[in-house]
Design a protein around this motif. Structure first.
Motif, PDB file in Angstrom:
ATOM      1  N   LEU A  37       0.828  -1.204   0.000  1.00 32.93           N
ATOM      2  CA  LEU A  37       0.000   0.000   0.000  1.00 32.93           C
ATOM      3  C   LEU A  37       0.865   1.257   0.000  1.00 32.93           C
ATOM      4  CD1 LEU A  37      -2.877   1.042   0.053  1.00 32.93           C
ATOM      5  CD2 LEU A  37      -2.819   0.899   2.554  1.00 32.93           C
ATOM      6  N   MET A  38       1.952   1.243   0.758  1.00 28.79           N
ATOM      7  CA  MET A  38       2.854   2.394   0.788  1.00 28.79           C
ATOM      8  C   MET A  38       3.502   2.609  -0.573  1.00 28.79           C
ATOM      9  SD  MET A  38       6.054   3.148   3.351  1.00 28.79           S
ATOM     10  CE  MET A  38       7.025   1.771   2.716  1.00 28.79           C
ATOM     11  N   ALA A  39       3.941   1.508  -1.220  1.00 29.91           N
ATOM     12  CA  ALA A  39       4.537   1.625  -2.553  1.00 29.91           C
ATOM     13  C   ALA A  39       3.529   2.171  -3.554  1.00 29.91           C
ATOM     14  CB  ALA A  39       5.063   0.264  -3.004  1.00 29.91           C
ATOM     15  N   ALA A  40       2.274   1.715  -3.443  1.00 30.85           N
ATOM     16  CA  ALA A  40       1.234   2.213  -4.346  1.00 30.85           C
ATOM     17  C   ALA A  40       1.014   3.709  -4.134  1.00 30.85           C
ATOM     18  CB  ALA A  40      -0.067   1.444  -4.111  1.00 30.85           C
ATOM     19  N   ALA A  41       1.011   4.150  -2.864  1.00 29.65           N
ATOM     20  CA  ALA A  41       0.839   5.575  -2.581  1.00 29.65           C
ATOM     21  C   ALA A  41       1.991   6.387  -3.157  1.00 29.65           C
ATOM     22  CB  ALA A  41       0.734   5.796  -1.074  1.00 29.65           C
ATOM     23  N   ILE A  42       3.218   5.880  -3.026  1.00 26.84           N
ATOM     24  CA  ILE A  42       4.382   6.584  -3.584  1.00 26.84           C
ATOM     25  C   ILE A  42       4.273   6.699  -5.098  1.00 26.84           C
ATOM     26  CG2 ILE A  42       6.874   6.432  -3.943  1.00 26.84           C
ATOM     27  CD1 ILE A  42       7.067   5.167  -1.144  1.00 26.84           C
ATOM     28  N   LEU A  43       3.864   5.609  -5.766  1.00 21.98           N
ATOM     29  CA  LEU A  43       3.724   5.634  -7.218  1.00 21.98           C
ATOM     30  C   LEU A  43       2.659   6.631  -7.660  1.00 21.98           C
ATOM     31  CD1 LEU A  43       4.003   1.832  -8.092  1.00 21.98           C
ATOM     32  CD2 LEU A  43       5.668   3.629  -8.591  1.00 21.98           C
ATOM     33  N   VAL A  44       1.507   6.618  -6.956  1.00 19.25           N
ATOM     34  CA  VAL A  44       0.420   7.524  -7.333  1.00 19.25           C
ATOM     35  C   VAL A  44       0.835   8.976  -7.145  1.00 19.25           C
ATOM     36  CG1 VAL A  44      -1.898   8.293  -6.701  1.00 19.25           C
ATOM     37  CG2 VAL A  44      -1.412   5.851  -6.905  1.00 19.25           C
ATOM     38  N   PHE A  45       1.433   9.305  -6.002  1.00 24.75           N
ATOM     39  CA  PHE A  45       1.830  10.684  -5.747  1.00 24.75           C
ATOM     40  C   PHE A  45       2.961  11.115  -6.683  1.00 24.75           C
ATOM     41  CE2 PHE A  45      -0.810  10.212  -2.157  1.00 24.75           C
ATOM     42  CZ  PHE A  45      -1.025  11.457  -1.579  1.00 24.75           C
ATOM     43  N   SER A  46       3.887  10.196  -6.967  1.00 25.50           N
ATOM     44  CA  SER A  46       4.978  10.535  -7.889  1.00 25.50           C
ATOM     45  C   SER A  46       4.459  10.790  -9.291  1.00 25.50           C
ATOM     46  CB  SER A  46       6.018   9.401  -7.911  1.00 25.50           C
ATOM     47  OG  SER A  46       6.590   9.203  -6.639  1.00 25.50           O
ATOM     48  N   ILE A 104       6.506   9.922   2.053  1.00 29.19           N
ATOM     49  CA  ILE A 104       5.488   8.938   2.446  1.00 29.19           C
ATOM     50  C   ILE A 104       6.072   7.854   3.340  1.00 29.19           C
ATOM     51  CG2 ILE A 104       3.958   7.136   1.558  1.00 29.19           C
ATOM     52  CD1 ILE A 104       3.315   8.960  -0.772  1.00 29.19           C
ATOM     53  N   SER A 105       7.264   7.361   3.035  1.00 26.04           N
ATOM     54  CA  SER A 105       7.825   6.270   3.844  1.00 26.04           C
ATOM     55  C   SER A 105       8.144   6.732   5.263  1.00 26.04           C
ATOM     56  CB  SER A 105       9.079   5.698   3.173  1.00 26.04           C
ATOM     57  OG  SER A 105      10.068   6.701   3.030  1.00 26.04           O
ATOM     58  N   VAL A 106       8.721   7.925   5.409  1.00 25.71           N
ATOM     59  CA  VAL A 106       9.043   8.420   6.758  1.00 25.71           C
ATOM     60  C   VAL A 106       7.762   8.710   7.534  1.00 25.71           C
ATOM     61  CG1 VAL A 106      10.136  10.267   8.070  1.00 25.71           C
ATOM     62  CG2 VAL A 106      11.282   9.322   6.062  1.00 25.71           C
ATOM     63  N   ASN A 107       6.802   9.341   6.865  1.00 25.34           N
ATOM     64  CA  ASN A 107       5.543   9.646   7.556  1.00 25.34           C
ATOM     65  C   ASN A 107       4.758   8.383   7.866  1.00 25.34           C
ATOM     66  OD1 ASN A 107       4.864  12.632   7.984  1.00 25.34           O
ATOM     67  ND2 ASN A 107       5.768  12.640   5.941  1.00 25.34           N
ATOM     68  N   TRP A 108       4.888   7.355   7.044  1.00 24.96           N
ATOM     69  CA  TRP A 108       4.229   6.083   7.351  1.00 24.96           C
ATOM     70  C   TRP A 108       4.776   5.511   8.656  1.00 24.96           C
ATOM     71  CZ3 TRP A 108       0.944   4.556   3.185  1.00 24.96           C
ATOM     72  CH2 TRP A 108       0.165   3.427   3.452  1.00 24.96           C
ATOM     73  N   ALA A 109       6.103   5.602   8.830  1.00 24.40           N
ATOM     74  CA  ALA A 109       6.710   5.114  10.070  1.00 24.40           C
ATOM     75  C   ALA A 109       6.267   5.949  11.265  1.00 24.40           C
ATOM     76  CB  ALA A 109       8.233   5.134   9.938  1.00 24.40           C
ATOM     77  N   ILE A 110       6.172   7.271  11.067  1.00 22.69           N
ATOM     78  CA  ILE A 110       5.694   8.142  12.147  1.00 22.69           C
ATOM     79  C   ILE A 110       4.265   7.774  12.533  1.00 22.69           C
ATOM     80  CG2 ILE A 110       5.078  10.517  12.743  1.00 22.69           C
ATOM     81  CD1 ILE A 110       7.409  11.432  10.983  1.00 22.69           C
ATOM     82  N   ALA A 111       3.436   7.502  11.527  1.00 20.19           N
ATOM     83  CA  ALA A 111       2.053   7.130  11.809  1.00 20.19           C
ATOM     84  C   ALA A 111       1.977   5.850  12.619  1.00 20.19           C
ATOM     85  CB  ALA A 111       1.280   6.974  10.494  1.00 20.19           C
ATOM     86  N   ALA A 112       2.843   4.878  12.305  1.00 18.00           N
ATOM     87  CA  ALA A 112       2.841   3.613  13.036  1.00 18.00           C
ATOM     88  C   ALA A 112       3.223   3.799  14.493  1.00 18.00           C
ATOM     89  CB  ALA A 112       3.793   2.619  12.370  1.00 18.00           C
ATOM     90  N   TYR A 160      -2.329  12.132   5.916  1.00 10.88           N
ATOM     91  CA  TYR A 160      -2.331  11.169   7.024  1.00 10.88           C
ATOM     92  C   TYR A 160      -3.711  10.538   7.177  1.00 10.88           C
ATOM     93  CZ  TYR A 160       2.089  11.488   9.623  1.00 10.88           C
ATOM     94  OH  TYR A 160       3.393  11.359  10.018  1.00 10.88           O
ATOM     95  N   LEU A 161      -4.735  11.363   7.212  1.00 13.02           N
ATOM     96  CA  LEU A 161      -6.091  10.872   7.451  1.00 13.02           C
ATOM     97  C   LEU A 161      -6.522   9.915   6.348  1.00 13.02           C
ATOM     98  CD1 LEU A 161      -8.730  10.903   9.043  1.00 13.02           C
ATOM     99  CD2 LEU A 161      -9.390  12.955   7.753  1.00 13.02           C
ATOM    100  N   VAL A 162      -6.334  10.310   5.097  1.00 11.71           N
ATOM    101  CA  VAL A 162      -6.780   9.487   3.976  1.00 11.71           C
ATOM    102  C   VAL A 162      -6.026   8.166   3.936  1.00 11.71           C
ATOM    103  CG1 VAL A 162      -6.895   9.334   1.467  1.00 11.71           C
ATOM    104  CG2 VAL A 162      -7.536  11.458   2.610  1.00 11.71           C
ATOM    105  N   LEU A 163      -4.696   8.216   4.033  1.00 16.12           N
ATOM    106  CA  LEU A 163      -3.909   6.988   3.932  1.00 16.12           C
ATOM    107  C   LEU A 163      -4.122   6.083   5.151  1.00 16.12           C
ATOM    108  CD1 LEU A 163      -0.530   8.217   2.381  1.00 16.12           C
ATOM    109  CD2 LEU A 163      -2.493   7.158   1.257  1.00 16.12           C
TER     110      LEU A 163
END
Length: 280
Positions: free
Chosen positions: A44-53, A77-85, A149-152
């Motif tokens: 899901l994170m990779a898909a988000a990176i591809l879409v935003f890129s 996205i990857s750093v913020n994903w870790a922060i969210a976790a 953050y909210l959407v993802l």
């Protein structure tokens, strides 16, 4: 605990952690880093990176080339994903423990996670040569980070956490086995189920020893209770027969008084069933 709920929770021992599928604390780092969930989060994170890129939102499509956009959004996205976790779980648990729905809980986590997340984006904006130089610009960046953050986070919960529950069999194989739902409860709560209550995407399970939130759809929980002597008394409530201590009428509505001091509403559509079963 909310004041209104406190009247119905008398004598219930609060439990410090919430369980989903027999493991501690849904939406925690432990859940996010389990092998199966980790793979789904990475996809899901990779898909988000591809879409935003590809889309290049927030001006990155104009300012940056394809490779630079991939680096920018990959880092953001990857750093913020870790922060969210690390940040989302405790805030989500606190909101859910008061009986609030999931989306406001995630919104609260998004507002908290967006603070360090904005610092990450601020550093990336320096890298591309357009650092936020006013308070208004920084506030705009913060609002954008919070929205992402909210959407993802909501997508992650619905596509990663909940499907894990949906694929599991609702009824154990073989005759004589205990109801499958009992295996979802922590050992210290025992298996003496009194009452289930739907709480957004969770089920709040009450036993004689306390209560617990389980990440499971209410209708699936009802199927997993097959074999126990109880009835659904409301679209959001299931009650064990042995838990009924009496009934009450207020404002034209019927309530079941339970042995733990709680009162559970009975919907009009279930009154006839309860009467035929001798509950009323």
């Amino acid at each position: 605990m909310q004041r209104g709920r406190g009247r119905h929770q008398t004598g219930l021992r609060e439990t410090p952690n919430f369980f989903a599928n027999g493991r501690r604390m849904p939406l925690t780092i432990r859940e996010w880093t389990g092998k199966t969930r980790l793979r789904r989060h990475l996809v899901l994170m990779a898909a988000a990176i591809l879409v935003f890129s590809y889309l290049g939102p927030f001006g990155t499509g104009v300012l940056l080339g394809p490779a630079e956009r991939a680096v920018y959004w990959g880092a953001a996205i990857s750093v913020n994903w870790a922060i969210a976790a690390a940040i989302m779980p405790s805030l989500a648990r606190r909101a859910l423990s008061t009986g609030n729905p999931l989306l406001p809980a995630l919104a609260l986590g998004a507002l908290a996670g967006a603070a360090p997340g904005t610092l990450v984006v601020w550093g990336l904006e320096h890298w591309v040569g357009r650092p936020p130089d006013t308070a208004a610009t920084l506030l705009y960046v913060y609002s954008c980070v919070a929205l992402v953050y909210l959407v993802l986070s909501y997508i992650a919960v619905r596509l990663v956490e909940a499907p894990e529950q949906d694929r599991e069999p609702s009824v154990p194989d073989g005759g004589g086995a205990p109801p499958a739902f009992l295996s979802r409860l922590p050992a210290h709560l025992g298996t003496d189920i009194l009452h289930l209550r739907m709480q957004d995407h969770y089920v709040e399970a009450h036993t004689a020893r306390g209560r617990e939130l389980v990440l499971l759809r209410f209708r699936d929980a009802l199927r997993e209770l097959e074999g126990l002597d109880g009835l659904q008394v409301h679209r959001s409530h299931w009650v064990a027969r042995k838990a009924v201590a009496g009934t009450a009428r207020r404002g034209g509505r019927t309530f079941l008084r339970l042995t733990n001091g709680a009162e559970v509403p009975v919907s009009r559509s279930h009154v006839a069933t309860l009467r035929s079963a001798g509950w009323l």
